[in-house]
Design an enzyme around this catalytic site. Sequence first.
Site, PDB file in Angstrom:
ATOM      1  N   THR A  25      21.727 -85.744 -44.662  1.00  0.00           N
ATOM      2  CA  THR A  25      21.644 -84.494 -45.413  1.00  0.00           C
ATOM      3  C   THR A  25      20.629 -84.648 -46.542  1.00  0.00           C
ATOM      4  OG1 THR A  25      23.884 -83.837 -44.870  1.00  0.00           O
ATOM      5  CG2 THR A  25      23.018 -83.009 -46.955  1.00  0.00           C
ATOM      6  N   GLN A  97      22.781 -82.471 -35.562  1.00  0.00           N
ATOM      7  CA  GLN A  97      24.167 -82.801 -35.916  1.00  0.00           C
ATOM      8  C   GLN A  97      24.880 -81.544 -36.396  1.00  0.00           C
ATOM      9  OE1 GLN A  97      25.505 -84.964 -39.500  1.00  0.00           O
ATOM     10  NE2 GLN A  97      26.563 -86.379 -38.123  1.00  0.00           N
ATOM     11  N   HIS A 174      29.769 -83.726 -35.654  1.00  0.00           N
ATOM     12  CA  HIS A 174      30.061 -84.580 -36.817  1.00  0.00           C
ATOM     13  C   HIS A 174      31.575 -84.608 -37.027  1.00  0.00           C
ATOM     14  CE1 HIS A 174      29.768 -86.784 -40.384  1.00  0.00           C
ATOM     15  NE2 HIS A 174      29.007 -86.016 -41.132  1.00  0.00           N
ATOM     16  N   ASN A 177      33.323 -88.963 -41.743  1.00  0.00           N
ATOM     17  CA  ASN A 177      33.018 -88.799 -43.177  1.00  0.00           C
ATOM     18  C   ASN A 177      33.749 -87.655 -43.881  1.00  0.00           C
ATOM     19  OD1 ASN A 177      31.297 -90.840 -42.475  1.00  0.00           O
ATOM     20  ND2 ASN A 177      29.416 -89.675 -42.712  1.00  0.00           N
ATOM     21  N   TYR A 179      34.609 -84.501 -42.962  1.00  0.00           N
ATOM     22  CA  TYR A 179      34.307 -83.081 -42.735  1.00  0.00           C
ATOM     23  C   TYR A 179      35.311 -82.470 -41.741  1.00  0.00           C
ATOM     24  CZ  TYR A 179      30.472 -84.410 -45.599  1.00  0.00           C
ATOM     25  OH  TYR A 179      29.758 -84.889 -46.665  1.00  0.00           O
ATOM     26  N   ARG A 226      30.091 -88.191 -33.555  1.00  0.00           N
ATOM     27  CA  ARG A 226      30.109 -89.252 -34.559  1.00  0.00           C
ATOM     28  C   ARG A 226      31.506 -89.380 -35.142  1.00  0.00           C
ATOM     29  NH1 ARG A 226      26.299 -90.787 -39.810  1.00  0.00           N
ATOM     30  NH2 ARG A 226      25.959 -92.886 -39.030  1.00  0.00           N
ATOM     31  N   ASN A 234      35.063 -88.925 -48.918  1.00  0.00           N
ATOM     32  CA  ASN A 234      35.582 -87.567 -49.130  1.00  0.00           C
ATOM     33  C   ASN A 234      37.107 -87.520 -49.160  1.00  0.00           C
ATOM     34  OD1 ASN A 234      33.304 -85.940 -49.623  1.00  0.00           O
ATOM     35  ND2 ASN A 234      32.794 -85.897 -47.436  1.00  0.00           N
ATOM     36  N   GLY A 316      19.749 -95.328 -41.282  1.00  0.00           N
ATOM     37  CA  GLY A 316      19.628 -94.232 -42.237  1.00  0.00           C
ATOM     38  C   GLY A 316      18.611 -94.496 -43.328  1.00  0.00           C
ATOM     39  N   ARG A 317      19.057 -95.134 -44.416  1.00  0.00           N
ATOM     40  CA  ARG A 317      18.205 -95.262 -45.605  1.00  0.00           C
ATOM     41  C   ARG A 317      16.844 -95.908 -45.339  1.00  0.00           C
ATOM     42  NH1 ARG A 317      22.841 -98.057 -48.776  1.00  0.00           N
ATOM     43  NH2 ARG A 317      23.195 -98.639 -46.601  1.00  0.00           N
TER      44      ARG A 317
HETATM   45  C1  FMN Z   1      21.020 -89.290 -48.239  1.00  0.00           C
HETATM   46  C2  FMN Z   1      22.042 -89.512 -47.156  1.00  0.00           C
HETATM   47  C3  FMN Z   1      22.558 -88.413 -46.488  1.00  0.00           C
HETATM   48  C4  FMN Z   1      23.480 -88.585 -45.444  1.00  0.00           C
HETATM   49  N1  FMN Z   1      23.916 -87.478 -44.749  1.00  0.00           N
HETATM   50  C5  FMN Z   1      24.668 -87.642 -43.616  1.00  0.00           C
HETATM   51  C6  FMN Z   1      24.945 -86.547 -42.760  1.00  0.00           C
HETATM   52  O1  FMN Z   1      24.514 -85.397 -42.968  1.00  0.00           O
HETATM   53  N2  FMN Z   1      25.706 -86.782 -41.660  1.00  0.00           N
HETATM   54  C7  FMN Z   1      26.196 -88.030 -41.367  1.00  0.00           C
HETATM   55  O2  FMN Z   1      26.883 -88.208 -40.348  1.00  0.00           O
HETATM   56  N3  FMN Z   1      25.913 -89.105 -42.155  1.00  0.00           N
HETATM   57  C8  FMN Z   1      25.148 -88.942 -43.251  1.00  0.00           C
HETATM   58  N4  FMN Z   1      24.789 -90.042 -43.998  1.00  0.00           N
HETATM   59  C9  FMN Z   1      25.187 -91.392 -43.546  1.00  0.00           C
HETATM   60  C10 FMN Z   1      24.078 -92.039 -42.701  1.00  0.00           C
HETATM   61  O3  FMN Z   1      23.943 -91.381 -41.453  1.00  0.00           O
HETATM   62  C11 FMN Z   1      24.363 -93.541 -42.422  1.00  0.00           C
HETATM   63  O4  FMN Z   1      25.600 -93.656 -41.767  1.00  0.00           O
HETATM   64  C12 FMN Z   1      24.390 -94.361 -43.704  1.00  0.00           C
HETATM   65  O5  FMN Z   1      23.238 -94.110 -44.492  1.00  0.00           O
HETATM   66  C13 FMN Z   1      24.504 -95.856 -43.422  1.00  0.00           C
HETATM   67  O6  FMN Z   1      23.400 -96.303 -42.668  1.00  0.00           O
HETATM   68  P1  FMN Z   1      22.188 -97.129 -43.389  1.00  0.00           P
HETATM   69  O7  FMN Z   1      22.823 -98.379 -43.972  1.00  0.00           O
HETATM   70  O8  FMN Z   1      21.240 -97.448 -42.262  1.00  0.00           O
HETATM   71  O9  FMN Z   1      21.613 -96.252 -44.445  1.00  0.00           O
HETATM   72  C14 FMN Z   1      23.911 -89.889 -45.070  1.00  0.00           C
HETATM   73  C15 FMN Z   1      23.387 -90.996 -45.770  1.00  0.00           C
HETATM   74  C16 FMN Z   1      22.463 -90.815 -46.781  1.00  0.00           C
HETATM   75  C17 FMN Z   1      21.883 -92.027 -47.466  1.00  0.00           C
END
Ligand code: FMN
Length: 359
Positions: A25, A97, A174, A177, A179, A226, A234, A316-317
């Site tokens: 997001t 998603q 989704h 987390n 939701y 997921r 949350n 992700g990051r």
């Molecule tokens: C800025 C940000 C926004 C995220 N938004 C979502 C999201 O919309 N849906 C979701 O399932 N996970 C979301 N996540 C979780 C990521 O998909 C991922 O599981 C998490 O960053 C851990 O992976 P990483 O260590 O590779 O960053 C978000 C993570 C970050 C950092």
Amino acid sequence: MSILYSKCVLGSLTLQNHLVMAPMTRNRATGNIPNALMAEYYTQRATAGLIITEGTSPSPNGLGYSRIPGIFSPAQVEGWKRITDAVHAQGVKMFVQLMHCGRIAHPLNLPAGARVLAPSAVAAGGEIYTDAEGMKPHPVPQAMTGEEIKTTIAEYANAAKNAMTAGFDGVELHSANGYLLEQFIRPNTNQRTDGYGGPIENRARFVLEVAEAVMGAIGRDKVGIRLSPFGVFNDMPSYDSMEADYTYLAQQLNARGLVYIHLVDHSSMGAPPVPDAIKATFRKLFKRTLILSGGYDARRAESDLTAGKCDLIAVGRPFLANPDLVARWRTNAALNAPDMSTFYRPGAKGYTDYPALKK
Ligand SMILES: Cc1cc2nc3c(=O)[nH]c(=O)nc-3n(C[C@H](O)[C@H](O)[C@H](O)COP(=O)(O)O)c2cc1C
């Protein structure tokens, strides 16, 4: 010979590598409509095998946060079409998603007439950001009626059809987390006394009915999900039958034949660890594609793929901060660090201005 960078199959699709950009997001969708800035962001990152979009609402009620996109109006479908066209031109597949926020929402973030809905009238602890008035306590959601459950399932199916019109290769439900879908699974947020509450067979019913409706609308090869077993994000506390509940879900999802299960592990973000045993249970019980995510670097990704723990790795990051992540990982180049202060702010800064390596 690297598995990570080799081609692979996901249902009826061929992916150019085993790397998935995890859903993130980013709150750049002013007016809840995907725009040109978002197209630039996703196109910059079109080196993965599969991109999963940020959480995208199937309905006005699901838009809990400010500036998140939807996929229920013609303008939203048009906006996404421009993005899938640009990403496909780079040879990358793309899933949207579908995220209905449920109780993780605030009326100030919702369009006129939309409502904060959840399985039961149980507010999440803590606060949520609103553009209009800053941080606000989470509101008490309205418990969904039987009729609203039916309507919401239909909204998911409709959003999935819209996703096809918008050019997506599939949708990810989704159900992680904290939701809406997870709110039905977990006993702290689901205190219903009808067929959707009580034992896990009932708490899983909404998720499975959504999955069936969406698969009926677009086909089973186009639907992934997921999940976050042992996740607490949350205000979703741990509880005794967590492992048994998620084992049941793994069996039921396998029986329905979704194309993938994508497991969340946020221990690298300070969340409690997700036991290896539950990941192994999913691997054993679910016969189609398994995606693992959370805290991966290139070496661990290669090692888990080699060990057969999963079929794809989502990141992700590192993708957020490195548009050319695949090239950097392949050459052991240094990575840009993610800037948390710009994760959710509007504008290009911290979004499309992370530098790529000089060619
Ligand atoms: C800025 C940000 C926004 C995220 N938004 C979502 C999201 O919309 N849906 C979701 O399932 N996970 C979301 N996540 C979780 C990521 O998909 C991922 O599981 C998490 O960053 C851990 O992976 P990483 O260590 O590779 O960053 C978000 C993570 C970050 C950092």
